[in-house]
Motif scaffolding. Structure first.
Motif, PDB file in Angstrom:
ATOM      1  N   ASP A 272      -1.676  -1.033  -2.550  1.00  0.00           N
ATOM      2  CA  ASP A 272      -2.368   0.372  -2.364  1.00  0.00           C
ATOM      3  C   ASP A 272      -3.385   0.689  -1.060  1.00  0.00           C
ATOM      4  OD1 ASP A 272      -1.875   0.267  -4.945  1.00  0.00           O
ATOM      5  OD2 ASP A 272      -4.376  -0.091  -5.604  1.00  0.00           O
ATOM      6  N   VAL A 273      -3.565   0.067  -0.417  1.00  0.00           N
ATOM      7  CA  VAL A 273      -4.096  -0.363   0.930  1.00  0.00           C
ATOM      8  C   VAL A 273      -3.094   0.484   1.949  1.00  0.00           C
ATOM      9  CG1 VAL A 273      -5.674  -0.946   2.457  1.00  0.00           C
ATOM     10  CG2 VAL A 273      -6.098  -1.564   0.259  1.00  0.00           C
ATOM     11  N   SER A 274      -2.001  -0.767   2.572  1.00  0.00           N
ATOM     12  CA  SER A 274      -1.110  -0.233   2.084  1.00  0.00           C
ATOM     13  C   SER A 274      -0.561   0.900   2.104  1.00  0.00           C
ATOM     14  CB  SER A 274       0.002  -1.168   2.527  1.00  0.00           C
ATOM     15  OG  SER A 274       1.266  -1.274   3.494  1.00  0.00           O
ATOM     16  N   LYS A 275      -0.132   1.350   0.934  1.00  0.00           N
ATOM     17  CA  LYS A 275       0.451   2.432   1.212  1.00  0.00           C
ATOM     18  C   LYS A 275      -0.451   4.027   1.250  1.00  0.00           C
ATOM     19  CE  LYS A 275       1.115   2.959  -3.624  1.00  0.00           C
ATOM     20  NZ  LYS A 275       1.505   2.598  -5.187  1.00  0.00           N
ATOM     21  N   TYR A 276      -1.774   4.009   1.077  1.00  0.00           N
ATOM     22  CA  TYR A 276      -2.404   4.367   1.817  1.00  0.00           C
ATOM     23  C   TYR A 276      -2.490   4.692   3.115  1.00  0.00           C
ATOM     24  CZ  TYR A 276      -6.697   7.459   2.969  1.00  0.00           C
ATOM     25  OH  TYR A 276      -7.708   7.991   3.219  1.00  0.00           O
ATOM     26  N   ALA A 277      -2.334   3.865   3.974  1.00  0.00           N
ATOM     27  CA  ALA A 277      -2.610   3.721   5.275  1.00  0.00           C
ATOM     28  C   ALA A 277      -1.011   4.413   6.206  1.00  0.00           C
ATOM     29  CB  ALA A 277      -2.542   1.825   6.226  1.00  0.00           C
ATOM     30  N   ASP A 278      -0.028   4.107   5.259  1.00  0.00           N
ATOM     31  CA  ASP A 278       1.211   4.915   5.175  1.00  0.00           C
ATOM     32  C   ASP A 278       0.978   6.674   5.691  1.00  0.00           C
ATOM     33  OD1 ASP A 278       2.575   2.372   6.061  1.00  0.00           O
ATOM     34  OD2 ASP A 278       3.777   1.810   4.071  1.00  0.00           O
TER      35      ASP A 278
ATOM     36  N   LEU B 240      -1.533   7.966   5.529  1.00  0.00           N
ATOM     37  CA  LEU B 240      -2.231   8.383   6.913  1.00  0.00           C
ATOM     38  C   LEU B 240      -1.345   8.852   7.857  1.00  0.00           C
ATOM     39  CD1 LEU B 240      -5.330   6.723   6.229  1.00  0.00           C
ATOM     40  CD2 LEU B 240      -5.163   9.743   5.932  1.00  0.00           C
ATOM     41  N   LYS B 241      -0.574   7.834   8.435  1.00  0.00           N
ATOM     42  CA  LYS B 241       0.681   8.127   9.567  1.00  0.00           C
ATOM     43  C   LYS B 241       1.185   8.460   8.901  1.00  0.00           C
ATOM     44  CE  LYS B 241       0.776   3.429   9.349  1.00  0.00           C
ATOM     45  NZ  LYS B 241       0.840   1.688   9.642  1.00  0.00           N
TER      46      LYS B 241
ATOM     47  N   PRO C  39     -11.304  -4.087   1.426  1.00  0.00           N
ATOM     48  CA  PRO C  39     -10.295  -3.225   1.277  1.00  0.00           C
ATOM     49  C   PRO C  39      -9.976  -1.889   2.188  1.00  0.00           C
ATOM     50  CG  PRO C  39     -11.423  -2.659  -0.864  1.00  0.00           C
ATOM     51  CD  PRO C  39     -12.010  -3.682   0.167  1.00  0.00           C
ATOM     52  N   SER C  40     -11.432  -1.887   3.134  1.00  0.00           N
ATOM     53  CA  SER C  40     -11.993  -1.129   4.391  1.00  0.00           C
ATOM     54  C   SER C  40     -11.222  -2.010   5.152  1.00  0.00           C
ATOM     55  CB  SER C  40     -13.288  -1.039   5.016  1.00  0.00           C
ATOM     56  OG  SER C  40     -13.848  -0.505   3.574  1.00  0.00           O
ATOM     57  N   VAL C  41     -11.159  -3.224   5.739  1.00  0.00           N
ATOM     58  CA  VAL C  41     -10.160  -4.497   6.681  1.00  0.00           C
ATOM     59  C   VAL C  41      -8.839  -4.238   6.783  1.00  0.00           C
ATOM     60  CG1 VAL C  41     -10.606  -6.175   7.448  1.00  0.00           C
ATOM     61  CG2 VAL C  41     -12.500  -5.725   6.745  1.00  0.00           C
ATOM     62  N   LEU C  42      -8.441  -4.357   5.586  1.00  0.00           N
ATOM     63  CA  LEU C  42      -7.399  -3.997   4.970  1.00  0.00           C
ATOM     64  C   LEU C  42      -7.102  -2.690   5.864  1.00  0.00           C
ATOM     65  CD1 LEU C  42      -6.231  -5.585   1.301  1.00  0.00           C
ATOM     66  CD2 LEU C  42      -5.937  -6.483   3.402  1.00  0.00           C
ATOM     67  N   LEU C  43      -7.516  -1.955   5.022  1.00  0.00           N
ATOM     68  CA  LEU C  43      -7.180  -0.520   5.642  1.00  0.00           C
ATOM     69  C   LEU C  43      -7.412  -0.491   8.298  1.00  0.00           C
ATOM     70  CD1 LEU C  43      -6.686   2.418   5.881  1.00  0.00           C
ATOM     71  CD2 LEU C  43      -9.349   3.074   5.676  1.00  0.00           C
ATOM     72  N   LYS C  44      -7.723  -1.355   8.417  1.00  0.00           N
ATOM     73  CA  LYS C  44      -8.064  -0.799   9.518  1.00  0.00           C
ATOM     74  C   LYS C  44      -7.111  -2.116  10.046  1.00  0.00           C
ATOM     75  CE  LYS C  44     -11.435  -2.787  13.219  1.00  0.00           C
ATOM     76  NZ  LYS C  44     -12.668  -3.462  13.121  1.00  0.00           N
ATOM     77  N   MET C  45      -7.348  -3.170   9.251  1.00  0.00           N
ATOM     78  CA  MET C  45      -5.300  -3.694   9.949  1.00  0.00           C
ATOM     79  C   MET C  45      -4.191  -2.646   9.860  1.00  0.00           C
ATOM     80  SD  MET C  45      -6.717  -7.262   8.339  1.00  0.00           S
ATOM     81  CE  MET C  45      -5.076  -8.073   8.174  1.00  0.00           C
ATOM     82  N   ASN C  46      -4.277  -1.879   8.586  1.00  0.00           N
ATOM     83  CA  ASN C  46      -2.741  -1.463   8.488  1.00  0.00           C
ATOM     84  C   ASN C  46      -2.555  -0.495   9.456  1.00  0.00           C
ATOM     85  OD1 ASN C  46      -0.932  -1.984   5.879  1.00  0.00           O
ATOM     86  ND2 ASN C  46      -3.120  -2.623   4.869  1.00  0.00           N
ATOM     87  N   LEU C  47      -3.743  -0.336  10.451  1.00  0.00           N
ATOM     88  CA  LEU C  47      -3.958   1.308  11.079  1.00  0.00           C
ATOM     89  C   LEU C  47      -3.716   0.695  12.457  1.00  0.00           C
ATOM     90  CD1 LEU C  47      -5.658   3.751   9.074  1.00  0.00           C
ATOM     91  CD2 LEU C  47      -3.755   3.712   9.418  1.00  0.00           C
ATOM     92  N   LYS C  48      -3.811  -0.033  13.139  1.00  0.00           N
ATOM     93  CA  LYS C  48      -3.177  -0.491  13.995  1.00  0.00           C
ATOM     94  C   LYS C  48      -2.364  -0.356  15.027  1.00  0.00           C
ATOM     95  CE  LYS C  48      -4.423  -5.135  16.420  1.00  0.00           C
ATOM     96  NZ  LYS C  48      -4.557  -6.535  16.303  1.00  0.00           N
ATOM     97  N   ASN C  49      -3.130   0.167  15.908  1.00  0.00           N
ATOM     98  CA  ASN C  49      -1.995   0.877  16.797  1.00  0.00           C
ATOM     99  C   ASN C  49      -0.819   1.981  16.735  1.00  0.00           C
ATOM    100  OD1 ASN C  49      -1.565  -1.971  18.128  1.00  0.00           O
ATOM    101  ND2 ASN C  49      -0.248  -2.696  16.305  1.00  0.00           N
ATOM    102  N   SER C  50      -2.095   3.097  15.789  1.00  0.00           N
ATOM    103  CA  SER C  50      -1.812   4.092  14.970  1.00  0.00           C
ATOM    104  C   SER C  50      -3.082   4.778  16.270  1.00  0.00           C
ATOM    105  CB  SER C  50      -2.211   4.533  13.433  1.00  0.00           C
ATOM    106  OG  SER C  50      -3.606   4.955  13.401  1.00  0.00           O
ATOM    107  N   LEU C  51      -2.884   6.226  16.007  1.00  0.00           N
ATOM    108  CA  LEU C  51      -3.844   7.450  16.405  1.00  0.00           C
ATOM    109  C   LEU C  51      -5.080   7.129  15.313  1.00  0.00           C
ATOM    110  CD1 LEU C  51      -1.271  10.520  15.788  1.00  0.00           C
ATOM    111  CD2 LEU C  51      -2.061   9.067  18.028  1.00  0.00           C
TER     112      LEU C  51
END
Length: 144
Positions: A64-70, A72-73, A96-108
């Motif tokens: 779910d966190v990965s889908k949410y990061a995608d 947002l991007k 989940p917050s750490v997972l979101l941070k990791m999934n959004l690495k290298n994004s805006l």
């Protein structure tokens, strides 16, 4: 704790969006909240975010966190450079917050996790707003 109760306030001059969440956070309810929020006439994708999850329980999976990061991007109303400060107090909120941070690495999007509002505001470096003002806003958002 029951379903997700979420409220927000946009401070245009400070380029800041403040969110307060309580109850159970699941993927669909949070995504629906974000979609409604993006329709606010004051919303823009470059608003820095202060997200208070201290009174929430996450029922999301890592997928779910990965889908949410995608989401947002890759979804136009949400694509924009901004900082996101996440307030947490329990491991259930941190993971989940750490997972979101990791999934959004290298994004805006730049995500950091905090236990205090004051540290979050210092990191966000928002002009023309004090810690006390944000504390009052968060208290009012939690009342509704």
């Amino acid at each position: 704790m029951s379903g997700l109760i979420s409220n927000y306030k946009i401070l245009v001059k400070q380029n800041l969006l403040i969110e307060s969440h309580r109850g159970k956070v699941d993927f669909d309810s949070y995504l629906n909240f974000k979609k409604r929020e993006s329709k606010d006439v004051l919303y823009n994708p470059t608003l820095n975010h202060l997200l208070d999850f201290k009174d929430a329980i996450f029922t999301t999976s890592s997928q779910d966190v990965s889908k949410y990061a995608d989401f947002l991007k890759n979804t136009p109303p949400f694509i924009g450079k901004r900082k996101i400060a996440v307030l947490t107090k329990t491991p259930n909120q941190v993971v989940p917050s750490v997972l979101l941070k990791m999934n959004l690495k290298n994004s805006l999007l730049s995500v950091e996790i905090f236990t205090t509002c004051q540290n979050a505001l210092e990191w966000l470096n928002i002009p023309n707003v004090t810690f006390e003002e944000v504390k009052i806003i968060l208290a009012k958002l939690k009342e509704t």
